[in-house]
Design a protein around this motif. Sequence first.
Motif, PDB file in Angstrom:
ATOM      1  N   CYS A 257       0.828  -1.209   0.000  1.00  0.00           N
ATOM      2  CA  CYS A 257       0.000   0.000   0.000  1.00  0.00           C
ATOM      3  C   CYS A 257       0.864   1.262   0.000  1.00  0.00           C
ATOM      4  O   CYS A 257       0.570   2.224  -0.708  1.00  0.00           O
ATOM      5  CB  CYS A 257      -0.918   0.004   1.221  1.00  0.00           C
ATOM      6  SG  CYS A 257      -2.281  -1.163   1.132  1.00  0.00           S
ATOM      7  N   CYS A 258       1.918   1.250   0.801  1.00  0.00           N
ATOM      8  CA  CYS A 258       2.805   2.408   0.865  1.00  0.00           C
ATOM      9  C   CYS A 258       3.487   2.638  -0.484  1.00  0.00           C
ATOM     10  O   CYS A 258       3.586   3.786  -0.952  1.00  0.00           O
ATOM     11  CB  CYS A 258       3.856   2.201   1.962  1.00  0.00           C
ATOM     12  SG  CYS A 258       3.198   2.230   3.636  1.00  0.00           S
ATOM     13  N   GLU A 259       3.950   1.579  -1.109  1.00  0.00           N
ATOM     14  CA  GLU A 259       4.626   1.726  -2.402  1.00  0.00           C
ATOM     15  C   GLU A 259       3.673   2.291  -3.453  1.00  0.00           C
ATOM     16  O   GLU A 259       4.023   3.210  -4.201  1.00  0.00           O
ATOM     17  CB  GLU A 259       5.188   0.385  -2.868  1.00  0.00           C
ATOM     18  CG  GLU A 259       5.931   0.499  -4.196  1.00  0.00           C
ATOM     19  CD  GLU A 259       6.624  -0.786  -4.614  1.00  0.00           C
ATOM     20  OE1 GLU A 259       7.558  -0.719  -5.435  1.00  0.00           O
ATOM     21  OE2 GLU A 259       6.222  -1.864  -4.125  1.00  0.00           O
ATOM     22  N   GLU A 260       2.454   1.744  -3.522  1.00  0.00           N
ATOM     23  CA  GLU A 260       1.478   2.235  -4.502  1.00  0.00           C
ATOM     24  C   GLU A 260       1.155   3.704  -4.266  1.00  0.00           C
ATOM     25  O   GLU A 260       1.040   4.488  -5.199  1.00  0.00           O
ATOM     26  CB  GLU A 260       0.204   1.395  -4.425  1.00  0.00           C
ATOM     27  CG  GLU A 260       0.336  -0.014  -4.959  1.00  0.00           C
ATOM     28  CD  GLU A 260       0.533  -0.062  -6.456  1.00  0.00           C
ATOM     29  OE1 GLU A 260       0.140   0.903  -7.154  1.00  0.00           O
ATOM     30  OE2 GLU A 260       1.076  -1.068  -6.949  1.00  0.00           O
ATOM     31  N   SER A 261       1.008   4.084  -2.996  1.00  0.00           N
ATOM     32  CA  SER A 261       0.676   5.467  -2.673  1.00  0.00           C
ATOM     33  C   SER A 261       1.813   6.418  -3.028  1.00  0.00           C
ATOM     34  O   SER A 261       1.589   7.496  -3.592  1.00  0.00           O
ATOM     35  CB  SER A 261       0.345   5.576  -1.182  1.00  0.00           C
ATOM     36  OG  SER A 261       0.096   6.915  -0.823  1.00  0.00           O
ATOM     37  N   LEU A 262       3.047   6.035  -2.715  1.00  0.00           N
ATOM     38  CA  LEU A 262       4.201   6.882  -3.028  1.00  0.00           C
ATOM     39  C   LEU A 262       4.418   6.995  -4.532  1.00  0.00           C
ATOM     40  O   LEU A 262       4.874   8.021  -5.029  1.00  0.00           O
ATOM     41  CB  LEU A 262       5.453   6.325  -2.350  1.00  0.00           C
ATOM     42  CG  LEU A 262       5.453   6.379  -0.810  1.00  0.00           C
ATOM     43  CD1 LEU A 262       6.639   5.600  -0.255  1.00  0.00           C
ATOM     44  CD2 LEU A 262       5.477   7.813  -0.319  1.00  0.00           C
ATOM     45  N   LEU A 263       4.075   5.938  -5.268  1.00  0.00           N
ATOM     46  CA  LEU A 263       4.190   5.960  -6.726  1.00  0.00           C
ATOM     47  C   LEU A 263       3.144   6.875  -7.345  1.00  0.00           C
ATOM     48  O   LEU A 263       3.349   7.438  -8.423  1.00  0.00           O
ATOM     49  CB  LEU A 263       4.049   4.535  -7.263  1.00  0.00           C
ATOM     50  CG  LEU A 263       4.196   4.294  -8.766  1.00  0.00           C
ATOM     51  CD1 LEU A 263       5.588   4.692  -9.248  1.00  0.00           C
ATOM     52  CD2 LEU A 263       3.928   2.839  -9.097  1.00  0.00           C
ATOM     53  N   ASP A 264       2.038   7.051  -6.644  1.00  0.00           N
ATOM     54  CA  ASP A 264       0.896   7.770  -7.206  1.00  0.00           C
ATOM     55  C   ASP A 264       1.101   9.274  -7.286  1.00  0.00           C
ATOM     56  O   ASP A 264       0.441   9.946  -8.076  1.00  0.00           O
ATOM     57  CB  ASP A 264      -0.352   7.471  -6.368  1.00  0.00           C
ATOM     58  CG  ASP A 264      -1.617   8.040  -6.989  1.00  0.00           C
ATOM     59  OD1 ASP A 264      -1.836   7.806  -8.186  1.00  0.00           O
ATOM     60  OD2 ASP A 264      -2.373   8.730  -6.280  1.00  0.00           O
ATOM     61  N   ASP A 265       1.984   9.852  -6.471  1.00  0.00           N
ATOM     62  CA  ASP A 265       2.113  11.318  -6.502  1.00  0.00           C
ATOM     63  C   ASP A 265       3.571  11.770  -6.612  1.00  0.00           C
ATOM     64  O   ASP A 265       3.996  12.709  -5.961  1.00  0.00           O
ATOM     65  CB  ASP A 265       1.434  11.948  -5.282  1.00  0.00           C
ATOM     66  CG  ASP A 265       2.131  11.622  -3.966  1.00  0.00           C
ATOM     67  OD1 ASP A 265       2.906  10.649  -3.932  1.00  0.00           O
ATOM     68  OD2 ASP A 265       1.909  12.348  -2.977  1.00  0.00           O
ATOM     69  N   ILE A 266       4.337  11.083  -7.460  1.00  0.00           N
ATOM     70  CA  ILE A 266       5.705  11.520  -7.731  1.00  0.00           C
ATOM     71  C   ILE A 266       5.676  12.896  -8.399  1.00  0.00           C
ATOM     72  O   ILE A 266       4.892  13.141  -9.314  1.00  0.00           O
ATOM     73  CB  ILE A 266       6.427  10.522  -8.659  1.00  0.00           C
ATOM     74  CG1 ILE A 266       6.568   9.159  -7.973  1.00  0.00           C
ATOM     75  CG2 ILE A 266       7.803  11.038  -9.063  1.00  0.00           C
ATOM     76  CD1 ILE A 266       7.075   8.070  -8.899  1.00  0.00           C
ATOM     77  N   ASN A 267       6.540  13.792  -7.933  1.00  0.00           N
ATOM     78  CA  ASN A 267       6.711  15.077  -8.602  1.00  0.00           C
ATOM     79  C   ASN A 267       8.154  15.533  -8.408  1.00  0.00           C
ATOM     80  O   ASN A 267       8.954  14.852  -7.767  1.00  0.00           O
ATOM     81  CB  ASN A 267       5.706  16.125  -8.077  1.00  0.00           C
ATOM     82  CG  ASN A 267       5.793  16.324  -6.576  1.00  0.00           C
ATOM     83  OD1 ASN A 267       6.894  16.526  -6.043  1.00  0.00           O
ATOM     84  ND2 ASN A 267       4.665  16.249  -5.886  1.00  0.00           N
ATOM     85  N   THR A 268       8.494  16.686  -8.969  1.00  0.00           N
ATOM     86  CA  THR A 268       9.891  17.121  -8.945  1.00  0.00           C
ATOM     87  C   THR A 268      10.388  17.444  -7.541  1.00  0.00           C
ATOM     88  O   THR A 268      11.585  17.375  -7.274  1.00  0.00           O
ATOM     89  CB  THR A 268      10.082  18.368  -9.847  1.00  0.00           C
ATOM     90  OG1 THR A 268       9.112  19.363  -9.485  1.00  0.00           O
ATOM     91  CG2 THR A 268       9.909  18.004 -11.303  1.00  0.00           C
ATOM     92  N   SER A 269       9.490  17.767  -6.630  1.00  0.00           N
ATOM     93  CA  SER A 269       9.931  18.107  -5.277  1.00  0.00           C
ATOM     94  C   SER A 269      10.195  16.883  -4.410  1.00  0.00           C
ATOM     95  O   SER A 269      10.843  17.002  -3.369  1.00  0.00           O
ATOM     96  CB  SER A 269       8.892  19.002  -4.590  1.00  0.00           C
ATOM     97  OG  SER A 269       7.688  18.292  -4.385  1.00  0.00           O
ATOM     98  N   ASN A 270       9.686  15.711  -4.827  1.00  0.00           N
ATOM     99  CA  ASN A 270       9.874  14.527  -3.977  1.00  0.00           C
ATOM    100  C   ASN A 270      10.517  13.347  -4.675  1.00  0.00           C
ATOM    101  O   ASN A 270      10.764  12.322  -4.045  1.00  0.00           O
ATOM    102  CB  ASN A 270       8.534  14.098  -3.354  1.00  0.00           C
ATOM    103  CG  ASN A 270       7.519  13.611  -4.390  1.00  0.00           C
ATOM    104  OD1 ASN A 270       7.857  13.081  -5.436  1.00  0.00           O
ATOM    105  ND2 ASN A 270       6.247  13.795  -4.079  1.00  0.00           N
ATOM    106  N   VAL A 271      10.789  13.453  -5.982  1.00  0.00           N
ATOM    107  CA  VAL A 271      11.227  12.264  -6.726  1.00  0.00           C
ATOM    108  C   VAL A 271      12.554  11.709  -6.214  1.00  0.00           C
ATOM    109  O   VAL A 271      12.738  10.482  -6.151  1.00  0.00           O
ATOM    110  CB  VAL A 271      11.296  12.565  -8.238  1.00  0.00           C
ATOM    111  CG1 VAL A 271      12.329  13.648  -8.560  1.00  0.00           C
ATOM    112  CG2 VAL A 271      11.593  11.298  -9.028  1.00  0.00           C
TER     113      VAL A 271
END
Length: 333
Positions: A257-271
């Motif tokens: 669940c954590c992996e799917e959630s973190l994959l869902d909102d990748i952006n330049t500030s957190n990648v």
Amino acid sequence: MSTGAANSSDSKVETISRLAQWRIESFGPCSYRRSESFKLGIWNWYLTIEKNRFMYIRLFPEPCRVSKEQPPVARFVVRVASPGPNRRCFVSSVMDRLLRTSEDFVWPVDYIFQGRFTIDVEFLDLKIASLNGGDPYPLLCTEGLLKSVSSKTSLQCLSRMLQDGIHVDVTIKASNGFLKAHKAILASSSPVFESMFLHDLREKESSTIEIEDMSLEACSALLGFIYGAIKQEEFWKHRIALLGASDKYDIADLKDCCEESLLDDINTSNVLERLHEAWLYQLNKLKKGCLLYLFDFGKIYDVKDEINTFFQHIDRELMVEMFQEILTAWKPA
């Protein structure tokens, strides 16, 4: 109006997480071009470009029953950029609007690109408009995995056991407080917890588990997941701590669940942070998504100021893997 002939690859939109990218080799003599449809959320979307005195970019959902009955309210940014050393880049303001037709978002760009260029649409948020005039409500995408794991009917009883403290028999010591739980529930959710209570360890003798690397609130979210009582906002707020706990205590469903959630909102500030977490916890899907975002989608340009610091702290093997991705991405076709 001339539509021009475009091959299918020149009309295809690639998507990852909440980013859509349309790569155009050349606009040429065309005055209008439309992309192939691409899926984000519950809708199929289109991008179009029209050349007049300006270049006009439109974004709209495919007209169908879903977009009519559940129209999207999107908060997004559009970027148009050309590659290479003489890179030109135009960025729209942050848009927040209801999108029904091709007239709901039209962005004029005061420049006509002659060669290769890309159009990026980064969805910062997606909601479904209320047809009765109420507030839009959130669109849950990858959170479906979380819901399916924790929504079984039997977990309602376990949730009540936790909330009402029914027959609790173990204390969890967090960094800033204490919580009560049940040995049997913890042992059934984690082989690490099970081992604590099976063997003659101090946890068995004292009926206390020390989790002092997590706050009371994060521990509460961890128990909420195990007992099926977690709320989406709690999961979202504590997902990094929950990822560490899922790895430490071998709770596979929570880790997914954590992996799917973190994959869902990748952006330049957190990648870059996400890439480090993917490497640290061996999350291959998240790692691949971050590398695709940086290199295949060209976002490495947007983190060039942070990349040197990142290289000073990452594992050597990860650095080698990133350079391999660079070579692959820049290899001539």
